[in-house]
Scaffold this motif. Structure first.
Motif, PDB file in Angstrom:
ATOM      1  N   GLY A  80       9.634   1.868 -16.409  1.00 14.90           N
ATOM      2  CA  GLY A  80       8.461   1.063 -17.179  1.00 14.90           C
ATOM      3  C   GLY A  80       8.336  -0.388 -16.872  1.00 14.90           C
ATOM      4  N   VAL A  81       7.010  -0.905 -16.946  1.00 14.93           N
ATOM      5  CA  VAL A  81       6.390  -1.758 -16.571  1.00 14.93           C
ATOM      6  C   VAL A  81       6.085  -3.203 -17.678  1.00 14.93           C
ATOM      7  CG1 VAL A  81       4.947  -3.681 -14.418  1.00 14.93           C
ATOM      8  CG2 VAL A  81       5.935  -1.577 -14.429  1.00 14.93           C
ATOM      9  N   ALA A  82       5.959  -3.846 -18.165  1.00 11.07           N
ATOM     10  CA  ALA A  82       5.363  -5.053 -19.252  1.00 11.07           C
ATOM     11  C   ALA A  82       5.040  -6.115 -18.707  1.00 11.07           C
ATOM     12  CB  ALA A  82       6.799  -5.016 -20.502  1.00 11.07           C
ATOM     13  N   VAL A  83       4.280  -6.862 -18.960  1.00  6.78           N
ATOM     14  CA  VAL A  83       4.205  -8.922 -19.280  1.00  6.78           C
ATOM     15  C   VAL A  83       4.794  -9.446 -20.441  1.00  6.78           C
ATOM     16  CG1 VAL A  83       2.454 -10.275 -18.933  1.00  6.78           C
ATOM     17  CG2 VAL A  83       1.806  -7.704 -17.535  1.00  6.78           C
ATOM     18  N   VAL A  84       5.532 -10.169 -20.716  1.00  7.42           N
ATOM     19  CA  VAL A  84       6.320 -10.163 -21.942  1.00  7.42           C
ATOM     20  C   VAL A  84       5.552 -12.265 -21.888  1.00  7.42           C
ATOM     21  CG1 VAL A  84       7.937 -10.455 -22.804  1.00  7.42           C
ATOM     22  CG2 VAL A  84       7.953  -8.517 -21.460  1.00  7.42           C
ATOM     23  N   ASP A  85       5.341 -12.375 -23.124  1.00  7.53           N
ATOM     24  CA  ASP A  85       4.986 -14.006 -23.478  1.00  7.53           C
ATOM     25  C   ASP A  85       6.083 -14.769 -23.259  1.00  7.53           C
ATOM     26  OD1 ASP A  85       5.230 -16.068 -24.408  1.00  7.53           O
ATOM     27  OD2 ASP A  85       2.928 -16.139 -25.787  1.00  7.53           O
ATOM     28  N   VAL A  86       6.794 -15.280 -22.437  1.00  5.01           N
ATOM     29  CA  VAL A  86       8.312 -15.930 -21.998  1.00  5.01           C
ATOM     30  C   VAL A  86       8.061 -16.719 -23.384  1.00  5.01           C
ATOM     31  CG1 VAL A  86       7.785 -17.748 -20.450  1.00  5.01           C
ATOM     32  CG2 VAL A  86       9.707 -16.777 -20.143  1.00  5.01           C
ATOM     33  N   ASN A  87       7.322 -17.301 -23.615  1.00  2.00           N
ATOM     34  CA  ASN A  87       8.069 -18.320 -24.857  1.00  2.00           C
ATOM     35  C   ASN A  87       8.174 -17.324 -25.950  1.00  2.00           C
ATOM     36  OD1 ASN A  87       7.172 -20.759 -23.959  1.00  2.00           O
ATOM     37  ND2 ASN A  87       5.303 -20.218 -23.135  1.00  2.00           N
ATOM     38  N   ARG A  93       1.777  -6.742 -22.364  1.00  2.00           N
ATOM     39  CA  ARG A  93       1.274  -5.421 -22.391  1.00  2.00           C
ATOM     40  C   ARG A  93       2.567  -4.549 -21.647  1.00  2.00           C
ATOM     41  NH1 ARG A  93      -3.462  -5.313 -17.322  1.00  2.00           N
ATOM     42  NH2 ARG A  93      -3.240  -2.565 -17.154  1.00  2.00           N
ATOM     43  N   ALA A  94       1.997  -2.766 -21.668  1.00  2.00           N
ATOM     44  CA  ALA A  94       2.892  -1.945 -21.363  1.00  2.00           C
ATOM     45  C   ALA A  94       2.563  -1.191 -20.786  1.00  2.00           C
ATOM     46  CB  ALA A  94       4.594  -2.110 -22.600  1.00  2.00           C
ATOM     47  N   ASN A  95       3.483  -0.563 -20.044  1.00  3.60           N
ATOM     48  CA  ASN A  95       2.841   0.840 -19.466  1.00  3.60           C
ATOM     49  C   ASN A  95       3.046   2.018 -20.131  1.00  3.60           C
ATOM     50  OD1 ASN A  95       5.114   0.903 -17.965  1.00  3.60           O
ATOM     51  ND2 ASN A  95       4.974   1.681 -15.945  1.00  3.60           N
ATOM     52  N   GLY A 103      10.968   3.812 -27.361  1.00  3.26           N
ATOM     53  CA  GLY A 103      10.270   4.208 -28.116  1.00  3.26           C
ATOM     54  C   GLY A 103       9.239   4.790 -29.140  1.00  3.26           C
ATOM     55  N   LEU A 104       8.508   4.024 -28.237  1.00  2.00           N
ATOM     56  CA  LEU A 104       7.466   3.316 -29.007  1.00  2.00           C
ATOM     57  C   LEU A 104       6.231   3.296 -28.562  1.00  2.00           C
ATOM     58  CD1 LEU A 104       8.451  -0.465 -29.429  1.00  2.00           C
ATOM     59  CD2 LEU A 104       8.641   1.330 -31.441  1.00  2.00           C
ATOM     60  N   MET A 105       4.931   3.204 -30.069  1.00  2.00           N
ATOM     61  CA  MET A 105       3.480   4.209 -29.330  1.00  2.00           C
ATOM     62  C   MET A 105       3.402   2.199 -28.660  1.00  2.00           C
ATOM     63  SD  MET A 105       3.121   6.943 -30.147  1.00  2.00           S
ATOM     64  CE  MET A 105       1.651   6.845 -30.447  1.00  2.00           C
ATOM     65  N   THR A 110       2.833  -3.820 -28.206  1.00  2.00           N
ATOM     66  CA  THR A 110       2.605  -4.755 -28.612  1.00  2.00           C
ATOM     67  C   THR A 110       2.743  -6.184 -29.554  1.00  2.00           C
ATOM     68  OG1 THR A 110       0.555  -3.713 -28.893  1.00  2.00           O
ATOM     69  CG2 THR A 110       1.134  -4.098 -26.700  1.00  2.00           C
ATOM     70  N   ALA A 111       3.857  -5.147 -30.300  1.00  2.00           N
ATOM     71  CA  ALA A 111       3.694  -5.722 -32.197  1.00  2.00           C
ATOM     72  C   ALA A 111       5.087  -6.404 -31.819  1.00  2.00           C
ATOM     73  CB  ALA A 111       3.333  -5.094 -33.161  1.00  2.00           C
ATOM     74  N   SER A 112       5.903  -6.259 -30.620  1.00  2.00           N
ATOM     75  CA  SER A 112       7.478  -5.775 -30.749  1.00  2.00           C
ATOM     76  C   SER A 112       7.966  -7.540 -29.536  1.00  2.00           C
ATOM     77  CB  SER A 112       8.127  -5.069 -30.286  1.00  2.00           C
ATOM     78  OG  SER A 112       8.001  -3.378 -31.056  1.00  2.00           O
ATOM     79  N   THR A 113       9.241  -7.642 -30.055  1.00  2.00           N
ATOM     80  CA  THR A 113       9.654  -8.538 -28.451  1.00  2.00           C
ATOM     81  C   THR A 113      10.618  -7.949 -28.205  1.00  2.00           C
ATOM     82  OG1 THR A 113      11.233 -10.215 -30.624  1.00  2.00           O
ATOM     83  CG2 THR A 113       9.034 -10.268 -30.592  1.00  2.00           C
ATOM     84  N   PHE A 114      10.825  -8.867 -26.746  1.00  2.00           N
ATOM     85  CA  PHE A 114      12.330  -8.229 -26.178  1.00  2.00           C
ATOM     86  C   PHE A 114      13.266  -7.989 -27.338  1.00  2.00           C
ATOM     87  CE2 PHE A 114      13.134 -13.147 -25.050  1.00  2.00           C
ATOM     88  CZ  PHE A 114      13.988 -12.359 -24.990  1.00  2.00           C
TER      89      PHE A 114
END
Length: 356
Positions: A80-87, A93-95, A103-105, A110-114
């Protein structure tokens, strides 16, 4: 077409094109120009300039190819690879693999946070790691944590997080790589449980346990094994000689034959013998074991138990002596002795009775 649009419609003349050089190859140029028109609106002259932009074009093409390769790697990666807003912690973005792990579409991702997809027990450590990365305390973050999926299932992931901003820049985004380690974690948990069960069994048994690694002669002896002979756990070396040097000399040949028969002929190993104690005396034990073999059918481990049977053996010896004494007494008395069973049948008579 650009020249016609400039001459007829007065559209600015600014075009990029390749021109063949004297050497026969082509180079990219940016060509800019402007025409002069007479009073009748006819173009009478056109002047301009050209600039060699070959290196810029090659750099742009290389960047485009690099972006295409990155996009292919990003989308097709087995992890899994994702780009996350650190702030904010939001996934920009996520592959597909990352979405599958969570377990998400993609639109849900992109509407979720870590924080929202992390197991509640692991959120604090994840937030702390993100803060250290954002503050520059660490240059890279590695963690093992759990994802809590919308259906309630939990998976373990190993994540590696790296910043996408340069030193001196404001923290912006990071790239997160996630690998599914659920199978490994389950195996580790099963092994831990197995080890704990074994430890409980060792603590609860009165038998001594042993495990002989045949290729090297290394021998594990449980604390109880040593205790049965009067030793503390650290007082005996972990080698098979520790066992054989404590065998009673009269039992050595029998034990050697029993071991050989078990290893070579697969006969059951169940034997009684004597072991010398720390005080110099001997204790009778019963030993049972099984051999473990490698893929080539060669013996690698032989493991088993010993049970202290000294009291039983002494009782049997005492009974045998008493029996011999009674037999001698009965045989040599002049009295007539007859022994009947419960059905009044004669089962034994002494010599005096037989002579009568």
């Amino acid at each position: 077409e650009v020249r016609r649009a400039h001459l007829e419609d007065h559209v600015p003349y600014d075009v990029e094109a390749r021109l063949r050089t004297k050497a026969g190859d082509y180079r990219w140029f940016r060509i800019r120009g402007e025409a002069e028109w007479n009073t009748e609106g006819q173009a009478v002259r056109m002047a301009g300039s050209i600039s060699d932009i070959t290196e810029r074009k090659e750099a742009v093409d290389a960047l485009r190819e690099s972006e295409q390769r990155f996009r292919a790697i990003f989308e097709q990666a087995a992890v899994g690879v994702a780009v996350v807003d650190v702030n904010t912690g939001r996934y920009v973005r996520a592959n597909q693999r990352f979405c599958d792990l969570a377990g998400l579409m993609p639109e849900q991702m992109t509407a979720s946070t870590f924080q929202s997809i992390t197991h509640p027990d692991d959120v604090a450590a994840s937030v702390e790691g993100n803060e250290k990365l954002r503050e520059g305390t660490i240059g890279r973050l590695r963690q093992e944590k759990r994802f809590l999926r919308p259906d309630g299932s939990v998976i373990w992931v190993n994540i590696a997080v790296s910043p996408l901003w340069k030193a001196g820049e404001q923290p912006s985004f990071n790239i997160t790589i996630a690998e599914d380690i659920t199978a490994r974690k389950n195996a580790e948990a099963a092994l831990t449980e197995s080890e704990e069960r074994y430890a409980r069994a060792v603590r609860g048994t009165t038998d001594g346990l042993w495990d002989w690694f045949i290729p090297t002669g290394e021998l594990y002896l449980s604390p109880r094994w040593k205790e049965m002979l009067g030793y503390l756990d650290h007082e005996l070396p972990s080698h098979v000689d520790t066992f054989f040097t404590r065998l009673h000399p009269d039992d050595r040949a029998r034990v050697d034959e029993a071991v050989h028969a078990h290893l070579e002929r697969r006969e059951a190993y169940d034997i009684e013998f004597r072991l010398r104690t720390k005080s110099g005396g001997y204790r009778w034990v019963r030993s049972r074991a099984e051999v473990e073999r490698d893929t080539d059918d060669r013996p690698t481990h032989m493991a088993g138990t010993i049970s202290d049977i000294t009291e039983r053996v002494l009782a049997q010896e005492h009974y045998a002596r008493e029996l011999d004494f009674n037999k001698a007494l009965v045989s040599h008395t002049s009295a007539l002795i007859v022994v009947l069973d419960e059905f009044s049948r004669i089962v034994h008579v002494n010599e005096a009775f037989e002579r009568a």
